[in-house]
Write a protein that holds these residues in place. Structure first.
Motif, PDB file in Angstrom:
ATOM      1  N   ILE A  27       0.858  -1.179   0.000  1.00  8.60           N
ATOM      2  CA  ILE A  27       0.000   0.000   0.000  1.00  8.60           C
ATOM      3  C   ILE A  27       0.896   1.231   0.000  1.00  8.60           C
ATOM      4  O   ILE A  27       1.493   1.586   1.004  1.00  8.60           O
ATOM      5  CB  ILE A  27      -0.937   0.023   1.233  1.00  8.60           C
ATOM      6  N   ARG A  28       1.003   1.869  -1.158  1.00  7.61           N
ATOM      7  CA  ARG A  28       1.838   3.067  -1.279  1.00  7.61           C
ATOM      8  C   ARG A  28       1.312   3.911  -2.423  1.00  7.61           C
ATOM      9  O   ARG A  28       1.329   3.465  -3.573  1.00  7.61           O
ATOM     10  CB  ARG A  28       3.294   2.678  -1.515  1.00  7.61           C
ATOM     11  N   PRO A  29       0.825   5.110  -2.160  1.00  2.43           N
ATOM     12  CA  PRO A  29       0.170   5.906  -3.201  1.00  2.43           C
ATOM     13  C   PRO A  29       1.128   6.536  -4.201  1.00  2.43           C
ATOM     14  O   PRO A  29       0.696   6.969  -5.270  1.00  2.43           O
ATOM     15  CB  PRO A  29      -0.574   6.976  -2.404  1.00  2.43           C
ATOM     16  N   ARG A  30       2.410   6.598  -3.868  1.00  2.00           N
ATOM     17  CA  ARG A  30       3.385   7.243  -4.757  1.00  2.00           C
ATOM     18  C   ARG A  30       4.788   6.853  -4.347  1.00  2.00           C
ATOM     19  O   ARG A  30       5.013   6.291  -3.267  1.00  2.00           O
ATOM     20  CB  ARG A  30       3.259   8.772  -4.659  1.00  2.00           C
ATOM     21  N   GLY A  31       5.752   7.164  -5.217  1.00  2.00           N
ATOM     22  CA  GLY A  31       7.146   6.994  -4.865  1.00  2.00           C
ATOM     23  C   GLY A  31       7.638   8.195  -4.083  1.00  2.00           C
ATOM     24  O   GLY A  31       6.875   9.093  -3.739  1.00  2.00           O
ATOM     25  N   GLY A  32       8.934   8.223  -3.810  1.00  2.00           N
ATOM     26  CA  GLY A  32       9.481   9.358  -3.065  1.00  2.00           C
ATOM     27  C   GLY A  32       9.547   9.079  -1.580  1.00  2.00           C
ATOM     28  O   GLY A  32       9.771   7.948  -1.151  1.00  2.00           O
ATOM     29  N   ASP A  33       9.310  10.101  -0.768  1.00  2.00           N
ATOM     30  CA  ASP A  33       9.438   9.926   0.679  1.00  2.00           C
ATOM     31  C   ASP A  33       8.206   9.215   1.251  1.00  2.00           C
ATOM     32  O   ASP A  33       7.307   8.789   0.534  1.00  2.00           O
ATOM     33  CB  ASP A  33       9.673  11.280   1.368  1.00  2.00           C
ATOM     34  N   PHE A  34       8.179   9.098   2.578  1.00  2.00           N
ATOM     35  CA  PHE A  34       7.092   8.380   3.242  1.00  2.00           C
ATOM     36  C   PHE A  34       6.288   9.284   4.178  1.00  2.00           C
ATOM     37  O   PHE A  34       5.636   8.814   5.095  1.00  2.00           O
ATOM     38  CB  PHE A  34       7.655   7.181   4.014  1.00  2.00           C
ATOM     39  N   ARG A  35       6.352  10.590   3.931  1.00  2.00           N
ATOM     40  CA  ARG A  35       5.501  11.522   4.675  1.00  2.00           C
ATOM     41  C   ARG A  35       4.282  11.812   3.804  1.00  2.00           C
ATOM     42  O   ARG A  35       4.367  12.516   2.805  1.00  2.00           O
ATOM     43  CB  ARG A  35       6.255  12.826   4.992  1.00  2.00           C
ATOM     44  N   TYR A  36       3.159  11.268   4.204  1.00  2.00           N
ATOM     45  CA  TYR A  36       1.970  11.336   3.360  1.00  2.00           C
ATOM     46  C   TYR A  36       1.019  12.438   3.804  1.00  2.00           C
ATOM     47  O   TYR A  36       0.872  12.715   4.996  1.00  2.00           O
ATOM     48  CB  TYR A  36       1.245   9.989   3.378  1.00  2.00           C
ATOM     49  N   SER A  37       0.355  13.034   2.838  1.00  2.00           N
ATOM     50  CA  SER A  37      -0.647  14.058   3.110  1.00  2.00           C
ATOM     51  C   SER A  37      -1.947  13.401   3.564  1.00  2.00           C
ATOM     52  O   SER A  37      -2.122  12.174   3.447  1.00  2.00           O
ATOM     53  CB  SER A  37      -0.915  14.880   1.841  1.00  2.00           C
ATOM     54  N   ASP A  38      -2.876  14.205   4.067  1.00  2.00           N
ATOM     55  CA  ASP A  38      -4.172  13.674   4.497  1.00  2.00           C
ATOM     56  C   ASP A  38      -4.890  13.008   3.325  1.00  2.00           C
ATOM     57  O   ASP A  38      -5.540  11.969   3.497  1.00  2.00           O
ATOM     58  CB  ASP A  38      -5.042  14.796   5.072  1.00  2.00           C
ATOM     59  N   LEU A  39      -4.778  13.595   2.146  1.00  2.00           N
ATOM     60  CA  LEU A  39      -5.437  13.018   0.969  1.00  2.00           C
ATOM     61  C   LEU A  39      -4.811  11.679   0.597  1.00  2.00           C
ATOM     62  O   LEU A  39      -5.522  10.726   0.242  1.00  2.00           O
ATOM     63  CB  LEU A  39      -5.349  13.990  -0.203  1.00  2.00           C
ATOM     64  N   GLU A  40      -3.495  11.595   0.676  1.00  2.00           N
ATOM     65  CA  GLU A  40      -2.818  10.333   0.362  1.00  2.00           C
ATOM     66  C   GLU A  40      -3.194   9.248   1.368  1.00  2.00           C
ATOM     67  O   GLU A  40      -3.354   8.073   0.996  1.00  2.00           O
ATOM     68  CB  GLU A  40      -1.305  10.551   0.342  1.00  2.00           C
ATOM     69  N   ILE A  41      -3.357   9.629   2.620  1.00  2.00           N
ATOM     70  CA  ILE A  41      -3.773   8.663   3.639  1.00  2.00           C
ATOM     71  C   ILE A  41      -5.183   8.152   3.348  1.00  2.00           C
ATOM     72  O   ILE A  41      -5.484   6.964   3.533  1.00  2.00           O
ATOM     73  CB  ILE A  41      -3.691   9.289   5.043  1.00  2.00           C
ATOM     74  N   GLN A  42      -6.049   9.037   2.853  1.00  2.00           N
ATOM     75  CA  GLN A  42      -7.390   8.604   2.452  1.00  2.00           C
ATOM     76  C   GLN A  42      -7.315   7.568   1.329  1.00  2.00           C
ATOM     77  O   GLN A  42      -8.049   6.570   1.334  1.00  2.00           O
ATOM     78  CB  GLN A  42      -8.215   9.800   1.998  1.00  2.00           C
TER      79      GLN A  42
END
Length: 216
Positions: A27-42
């Motif tokens: 479960i990972r919405p994108r590459g890059g770092d692992f600090r996710y926004s509220d929208l990405e957490i949704q």
């Protein structure tokens, strides 16, 4: 553990129909770092719910704060009796500040495994830290080395880390079966793999590595 995103829901269904081993979904919405926004957490929460409904056995996931401390949103915790504990994704753990504090946090969150290259580019480089994590874990969580493992170095890695499990892609390359190949067109960016070379799991390599592990 195969990488299945929402667009690969069909992949999960096919695997579940053909294999008896547990299938964990990344479960990972994108590459890059692992600090996710509220929208990405949704998005991640929706992915978990969808894949759970389609019989995923567990999830591979991780999240960090902006200061590289384990920061796992409560709404992503899976508390269903039909789904196994989650495993944390390799790079999230390897990018955190203090691996031992991070391990204790992950244990408290109820995770089953930690995938790690020992906070180095490969398991061979990170083997000393992995061994220390295995010792300090005291069987409370599985420390699973992953990163640059193959059938040529597995025996050494198992010996140096004292790990009981490991993670690898076991991939090999093969030429495309396309008879007509248009070499002037590319489907990727500047840094790209050849369009007519494909990579897949090498069954022979998997068998050799399994035999190495069984001999321990």
């Amino acid at each position: 553990m195969g990488r299945c995103t929402f667009r690969n829901l069909g992949l999960l269904q096919v695997i579940k129909g053909r294999c008896k081993i547990p299938v964990f979904v990344l479960i990972r919405p994108r590459g890059g770092d692992f600090r996710y926004s509220d929208l990405e957490i949704q998005v991640m929460r929706q992915d978990i719910q969808i894949f759970k409904a389609h019989k995923a056995d567990g999830f591979v996931i991780g999240a960090l704060s902006s200061t590289a401390i384990i920061n796992f949103p409560r709404q992503l915790i899976v508390k269903y009796s039909t789904v196994r504990c989650m495993s944390i994704f390799l790079a999230a753990f390897d990018m955190c500040q203090d691996p031992f504090i991070a391990m204790e946090t992950i244990i408290c969150l109820g995770f089953e495994r930690i995938l790690t290259s020992g906070q180095e580019s490969s398991v061979l480089e990170g083997a000393p830290l992995i061994r220390s994590l295995v010792e300090k874990a005291h069987n409370r969580i599985i420390i699973m080395p992953g990163g640059g493992i193959n059938d040529r170095n597995l025996e050494r890695i198992l010996k140096e880390t004292n790990a009981e499990e490991f993670h690898c892609s076991a991939r090999s390359s093969k030429n495309s079966e396309m008879q007509y190949q248009k070499s002037s067109v590319y489907m990727g960016g500047v840094l790209r793999a050849p369009e007519f070379i494909t990579k897949s799991t090498d069954a022979g390599m998997v068998q050799r590595m399994k035999e190495m592990l069984d001999k321990r």
